[in-house]
Scaffold this motif. Structure first.
Motif, PDB file in Angstrom:
ATOM      1  N   PHE A  68     -13.112 -24.732  -5.483  1.00  2.00           N
ATOM      2  CA  PHE A  68     -13.552 -23.340  -5.656  1.00  2.00           C
ATOM      3  C   PHE A  68     -15.053 -23.283  -5.918  1.00  2.00           C
ATOM      4  O   PHE A  68     -15.561 -24.034  -6.755  1.00  2.00           O
ATOM      5  CB  PHE A  68     -12.811 -22.707  -6.856  1.00  2.00           C
ATOM      6  N   ARG A  69     -15.714 -22.405  -5.197  1.00  2.00           N
ATOM      7  CA  ARG A  69     -17.151 -22.208  -5.437  1.00  2.00           C
ATOM      8  C   ARG A  69     -17.449 -20.732  -5.278  1.00  2.00           C
ATOM      9  O   ARG A  69     -17.033 -20.126  -4.281  1.00  2.00           O
ATOM     10  CB  ARG A  69     -17.993 -22.990  -4.410  1.00  2.00           C
ATOM     11  N   ASN A  70     -18.174 -20.198  -6.236  1.00  2.00           N
ATOM     12  CA  ASN A  70     -18.482 -18.769  -6.153  1.00  2.00           C
ATOM     13  C   ASN A  70     -19.662 -18.547  -5.208  1.00  2.00           C
ATOM     14  O   ASN A  70     -20.753 -18.172  -5.635  1.00  2.00           O
ATOM     15  CB  ASN A  70     -18.762 -18.231  -7.556  1.00  2.00           C
ATOM     16  N   GLU A  71     -19.417 -18.802  -3.931  1.00  2.00           N
ATOM     17  CA  GLU A  71     -20.464 -18.684  -2.917  1.00  2.00           C
ATOM     18  C   GLU A  71     -20.876 -17.219  -2.827  1.00  2.00           C
ATOM     19  O   GLU A  71     -20.035 -16.347  -2.693  1.00  2.00           O
ATOM     20  CB  GLU A  71     -19.929 -19.129  -1.550  1.00  2.00           C
ATOM     21  N   VAL A  72     -22.168 -16.967  -2.927  1.00  5.07           N
ATOM     22  CA  VAL A  72     -22.602 -15.565  -2.915  1.00  5.07           C
ATOM     23  C   VAL A  72     -23.024 -15.141  -1.515  1.00  5.07           C
ATOM     24  O   VAL A  72     -23.023 -13.964  -1.184  1.00  5.07           O
ATOM     25  CB  VAL A  72     -23.741 -15.304  -3.915  1.00  5.07           C
ATOM     26  N   THR A  73     -23.390 -16.131  -0.683  1.00  3.02           N
ATOM     27  CA  THR A  73     -23.727 -15.769   0.694  1.00  3.02           C
ATOM     28  C   THR A  73     -22.581 -16.221   1.589  1.00  3.02           C
ATOM     29  O   THR A  73     -22.387 -17.403   1.809  1.00  3.02           O
ATOM     30  CB  THR A  73     -25.027 -16.463   1.144  1.00  3.02           C
ATOM     31  N   GLY A  74     -21.813 -15.281   2.068  1.00  2.68           N
ATOM     32  CA  GLY A  74     -20.662 -15.633   2.913  1.00  2.68           C
ATOM     33  C   GLY A  74     -21.038 -15.549   4.384  1.00  2.68           C
ATOM     34  O   GLY A  74     -22.106 -15.988   4.788  1.00  2.68           O
ATOM     35  N   GLY A  75     -20.158 -14.959   5.162  1.00  2.00           N
ATOM     36  CA  GLY A  75     -20.422 -14.793   6.596  1.00  2.00           C
ATOM     37  C   GLY A  75     -19.903 -15.964   7.387  1.00  2.00           C
ATOM     38  O   GLY A  75     -19.403 -16.941   6.827  1.00  2.00           O
ATOM     39  N   ASN A  76     -20.038 -15.861   8.730  1.00  2.56           N
ATOM     40  CA  ASN A  76     -19.553 -16.914   9.621  1.00  2.56           C
ATOM     41  C   ASN A  76     -18.090 -17.282   9.372  1.00  2.56           C
ATOM     42  O   ASN A  76     -17.732 -18.461   9.271  1.00  2.56           O
ATOM     43  CB  ASN A  76     -20.427 -18.155   9.560  1.00  2.56           C
ATOM     44  N   PHE A  77     -17.271 -16.260   9.227  1.00  2.00           N
ATOM     45  CA  PHE A  77     -15.818 -16.428   9.167  1.00  2.00           C
ATOM     46  C   PHE A  77     -15.432 -17.408   8.060  1.00  2.00           C
ATOM     47  O   PHE A  77     -15.861 -17.243   6.938  1.00  2.00           O
ATOM     48  CB  PHE A  77     -15.328 -16.867  10.550  1.00  2.00           C
ATOM     49  N   ILE A  78     -14.650 -18.456   8.373  1.00  2.00           N
ATOM     50  CA  ILE A  78     -14.157 -19.339   7.306  1.00  2.00           C
ATOM     51  C   ILE A  78     -15.108 -20.505   7.005  1.00  2.00           C
ATOM     52  O   ILE A  78     -14.741 -21.431   6.302  1.00  2.00           O
ATOM     53  CB  ILE A  78     -12.744 -19.888   7.627  1.00  2.00           C
ATOM     54  N   PHE A  79     -16.338 -20.434   7.516  1.00  2.00           N
ATOM     55  CA  PHE A  79     -17.241 -21.574   7.292  1.00  2.00           C
ATOM     56  C   PHE A  79     -17.570 -21.762   5.804  1.00  2.00           C
ATOM     57  O   PHE A  79     -17.606 -22.878   5.304  1.00  2.00           O
ATOM     58  CB  PHE A  79     -18.540 -21.409   8.093  1.00  2.00           C
ATOM     59  N   ARG A  80     -17.827 -20.656   5.121  1.00  2.00           N
ATOM     60  CA  ARG A  80     -18.183 -20.754   3.701  1.00  2.00           C
ATOM     61  C   ARG A  80     -17.241 -19.859   2.904  1.00  2.00           C
ATOM     62  O   ARG A  80     -17.330 -18.645   2.945  1.00  2.00           O
ATOM     63  CB  ARG A  80     -19.634 -20.329   3.495  1.00  2.00           C
ATOM     64  N   MET A  81     -16.299 -20.466   2.191  1.00  2.00           N
ATOM     65  CA  MET A  81     -15.288 -19.713   1.457  1.00  2.00           C
ATOM     66  C   MET A  81     -15.432 -19.947  -0.042  1.00  2.00           C
ATOM     67  O   MET A  81     -16.004 -20.952  -0.458  1.00  2.00           O
ATOM     68  CB  MET A  81     -13.891 -20.184   1.883  1.00  2.00           C
ATOM     69  N   LYS A  82     -14.861 -19.015  -0.815  1.00  2.05           N
ATOM     70  CA  LYS A  82     -14.869 -19.214  -2.270  1.00  2.05           C
ATOM     71  C   LYS A  82     -13.738 -20.152  -2.684  1.00  2.05           C
ATOM     72  O   LYS A  82     -13.824 -20.843  -3.678  1.00  2.05           O
ATOM     73  CB  LYS A  82     -14.727 -17.868  -2.983  1.00  2.05           C
ATOM     74  N   GLU A  83     -12.655 -20.109  -1.945  1.00  6.02           N
ATOM     75  CA  GLU A  83     -11.521 -21.005  -2.185  1.00  6.02           C
ATOM     76  C   GLU A  83     -11.285 -21.762  -0.889  1.00  6.02           C
ATOM     77  O   GLU A  83     -11.061 -21.146   0.154  1.00  6.02           O
ATOM     78  CB  GLU A  83     -10.282 -20.181  -2.547  1.00  6.02           C
ATOM     79  N   PHE A  84     -11.384 -23.074  -0.936  1.00  5.12           N
ATOM     80  CA  PHE A  84     -11.244 -23.855   0.288  1.00  5.12           C
ATOM     81  C   PHE A  84     -10.574 -25.187  -0.041  1.00  5.12           C
ATOM     82  O   PHE A  84     -10.219 -25.441  -1.190  1.00  5.12           O
ATOM     83  CB  PHE A  84     -12.619 -24.067   0.944  1.00  5.12           C
ATOM     84  N   GLU A  85     -10.377 -25.986   1.003  1.00  2.00           N
ATOM     85  CA  GLU A  85      -9.683 -27.247   0.769  1.00  2.00           C
ATOM     86  C   GLU A  85     -10.545 -28.426   1.231  1.00  2.00           C
ATOM     87  O   GLU A  85     -11.211 -28.335   2.266  1.00  2.00           O
ATOM     88  CB  GLU A  85      -8.333 -27.242   1.489  1.00  2.00           C
ATOM     89  N   GLN A  86     -10.479 -29.487   0.457  1.00  2.00           N
ATOM     90  CA  GLN A  86     -11.248 -30.685   0.810  1.00  2.00           C
ATOM     91  C   GLN A  86     -10.332 -31.887   1.006  1.00  2.00           C
ATOM     92  O   GLN A  86      -9.220 -31.923   0.469  1.00  2.00           O
ATOM     93  CB  GLN A  86     -12.230 -31.022  -0.319  1.00  2.00           C
ATOM     94  N   MET A  87     -10.828 -32.857   1.772  1.00  2.00           N
ATOM     95  CA  MET A  87     -10.151 -34.154   1.921  1.00  2.00           C
ATOM     96  C   MET A  87     -11.223 -35.167   1.519  1.00  2.00           C
ATOM     97  O   MET A  87     -12.211 -35.336   2.245  1.00  2.00           O
ATOM     98  CB  MET A  87      -9.736 -34.390   3.373  1.00  2.00           C
ATOM     99  N   GLU A  88     -11.049 -35.751   0.351  1.00  2.00           N
ATOM    100  CA  GLU A  88     -12.114 -36.622  -0.158  1.00  2.00           C
ATOM    101  C   GLU A  88     -11.595 -38.019  -0.475  1.00  2.00           C
ATOM    102  O   GLU A  88     -10.465 -38.184  -0.946  1.00  2.00           O
ATOM    103  CB  GLU A  88     -12.733 -36.032  -1.424  1.00  2.00           C
ATOM    104  N   ILE A  89     -12.471 -38.982  -0.243  1.00  2.00           N
ATOM    105  CA  ILE A  89     -12.166 -40.367  -0.635  1.00  2.00           C
ATOM    106  C   ILE A  89     -13.325 -40.859  -1.495  1.00  2.00           C
ATOM    107  O   ILE A  89     -14.490 -40.610  -1.167  1.00  2.00           O
ATOM    108  CB  ILE A  89     -12.027 -41.286   0.607  1.00  2.00           C
ATOM    109  N   GLU A  90     -12.997 -41.496  -2.597  1.00  4.33           N
ATOM    110  CA  GLU A  90     -14.020 -42.227  -3.344  1.00  4.33           C
ATOM    111  C   GLU A  90     -13.697 -43.687  -3.086  1.00  4.33           C
ATOM    112  O   GLU A  90     -12.620 -44.172  -3.466  1.00  4.33           O
ATOM    113  CB  GLU A  90     -13.967 -41.897  -4.842  1.00  4.33           C
ATOM    114  N   TYR A  91     -14.597 -44.374  -2.400  1.00  3.21           N
ATOM    115  CA  TYR A  91     -14.353 -45.767  -2.029  1.00  3.21           C
ATOM    116  C   TYR A  91     -15.250 -46.660  -2.892  1.00  3.21           C
ATOM    117  O   TYR A  91     -16.474 -46.658  -2.744  1.00  3.21           O
ATOM    118  CB  TYR A  91     -14.641 -45.959  -0.539  1.00  3.21           C
TER     119      TYR A  91
END
Ligand code: ATP
Length: 445
Positions: free
Chosen positions: A184-207
């Protein structure tokens, strides 16, 4: 033209049930989106491919599913509470609000508005600081709040569980911890459809690696993640590139960082970042929590804090890139055919089955029988709610690789027409062989 392509994609996503506006019936919320029935399937397929590739197939990476709500000290340690801020500038002329780091810099204090071109003097019009973290109260009472935060990245749950994972899995370096989940990020500049969302999903690896091996693994991950989008997700190579960050873009502790970028209708933008973060994260958590984050190397007898390589990908941006990449318009018999040439691995349905005439009970019965025979083995859909031309158009738009039509002749010759989404070639196939026929072709792609 690019804007036109973007609005066509947005409209297809809404029309066909891939993406809807969040809380739409109440006027919606900016930069918050819901995935519809088909979007939810494609999104799940993206996550499954990633999880299968990195957790199920590998011995050196384990999975994790940590909580979204986290203690505020996590973000004292990570630096998010102090430093996870955007500087925003409001254009005094056209009122557009933009992130300072995304604006063209003219001189030390002047930036150009990307909307109206006005030169904004920041000594006069001051940029404002916004922390992007979403705060919540986890106490039962309002008057004695206990503040916690919704994680702005899944990574912190991996670092806070580092000791738990080592103690329970006994993994030796190099090894990774992988996680898919909401951020979750309180992005204040949105636009461009789902490119920048306040609630989104990540796939992360810490190697995690030995310090002397970090650079080698960093390059390995950059190459591997770039190839993943081409080989596993089916994105066109010409629409992908790697962009290495310059020294002045890097946080002081980041040793190197490369983005995988996709050529979206609005330009090249980040899909994923791969960073060599040294020992910063584990060291910070060790300092703030006062817990021992040292790794004991039983071969050399040395104790040290491991280095970490972080490939951090966005599920939603991958989804968006998949749709943009697949969206195709072709002229067929003087009319525009819209077809989503999505990789069959990601397609919501592999096959659609229809009766040519829905008022002929024998055709409906046979088409339904074929559908029920196939559907448990392969994602399939039955449809008889429109004329055949419209049914084909619907399936083209949602990227179904094959359509099977049952016609009057099928009753006597026991054959059906199978139509290929991309070539539109139609072939008669024996009913008893339809499943085999589809399976063989889907395996070829
Ligand atoms: P940007 O510069 O575009 O804001 P970032 O560099 O802050 O992105 P990271 O913190 O590196 O992004 O996050 C890793 C990945 O998570 C990004 O590459 C992206 O795919 C995804 N991501 C980050 N923020 C968002 C968001 N607001 N909406 C959708 N996806 C996001």
């Amino acid at each position: 033209m690019p804007e036109e392509k973007l609005s066509k994609i947005v409209s297809l996503c809404r029309r066909r049930g891939f993406i809807f506006g969040g809380s739409e019936i109440y006027g919606g919320l900016s930069s918050i989106w819901d995935y519809g029935p088909l979007g939810a399937i494609v999104k799940k397929r993206i996550k499954d491919i990633w999880w299968n590739e990195y957790v199920e197939k590998r011995e050196d990476i384990v999975g994790l599913d940590s909580a979204i709500i986290m203690h505020q000290d996590v973000f004292v340690a990570s630096g998010h509470l102090e430093g996870f801020v955007d500087f925003l500038l409001d254009c005094p002329q056209c009122k557009k609000r933009e992130r300072l780091d995304k604006l063209e810099k003219i001189d030390k204090v002047t930036y150009r508005c990307s909307n109206c071109g006005f030169c904004i003097d920041t000594s006069k019009y001051r940029p404002r600081k916004f922390n992007l973290m979403l705060k919540t109260n986890i106490s039962a009472t309002e008057d004695q709040p206990q503040i916690a935060y919704l994680r702005p990245e899944t990574a912190q749950g991996i670092f806070t569980n580092f000791i738990n994972v080592i103690n329970t899995t006994h993994k030796k370096l190099p090894f990774g911890i992988a996680q898919i989940g909401k951020a979750f990020r309180n992005e204040v500049t949105g636009g461009n459809f789902i490119f920048r969302m306040k609630e989104f999903e990540q796939m992360e690896i810490e190697y995690f690696t030995k310090p002397e091996e970090a650079e080698k693994f960093y390059h390995w991950w950059v190459e591997g993640r770039y190839n993943f989008y081409i080989d596993k997700v089916g994105i066109k190579k010409e629409n992908l590139r790697l962009r290495q960050h310059s020294k002045d873009e890097l946080a002081h502790y980041v040793r190197a960082c490369t983005d995988v970028e996709y050529n979206f209708p609005f330009g090249w933008s980040e899909l994923e970042g791969i960073a060599d973060r040294g020992d910063y994260d584990l060291t910070r958590h060790s300092q703030v929590s006062k817990k021992d984050f040292y790794y004991y190397d039983d071969q050399t007898g040395k104790k040290f804090i491991p280095y970490v390589i972080e490939p951090s990908a966005g599920v939603d941006r991958t989804f968006f890139a998949v749709i943009c990449d697949a969206y195709t318009e072709e002229i067929v018999k003087g009319r525009v055919r819209v077809v989503l040439k999505i990789h069959p691995r990601l397609a919501p349905y592999k096959v659609a089955i229809f009766p040519l005439l829905k008022n002929k009970p024998q055709l409906v019965e046979l088409a339904k029988k074929i559908f029920y025979d196939i559907k448990d083995k392969m994602a399939a859909v039955y449809d008889d709610t429109a004329a055949i031309g419209k049914l084909y158009r619907r399936q083209d738009e949602i990227g179904t690789p094959f359509c099977v039509t049952v016609d009057v002749e099928s009753l006597s010759d026991r054959k059906v027409t199978v139509r290929d989404r991309d070539s539109m070639v139609q072939q008669r196939v024996e009913i008893d062989r339809v499943y085999e026929y589809l399976r063989e072709r889907l395996e070829l792609t």
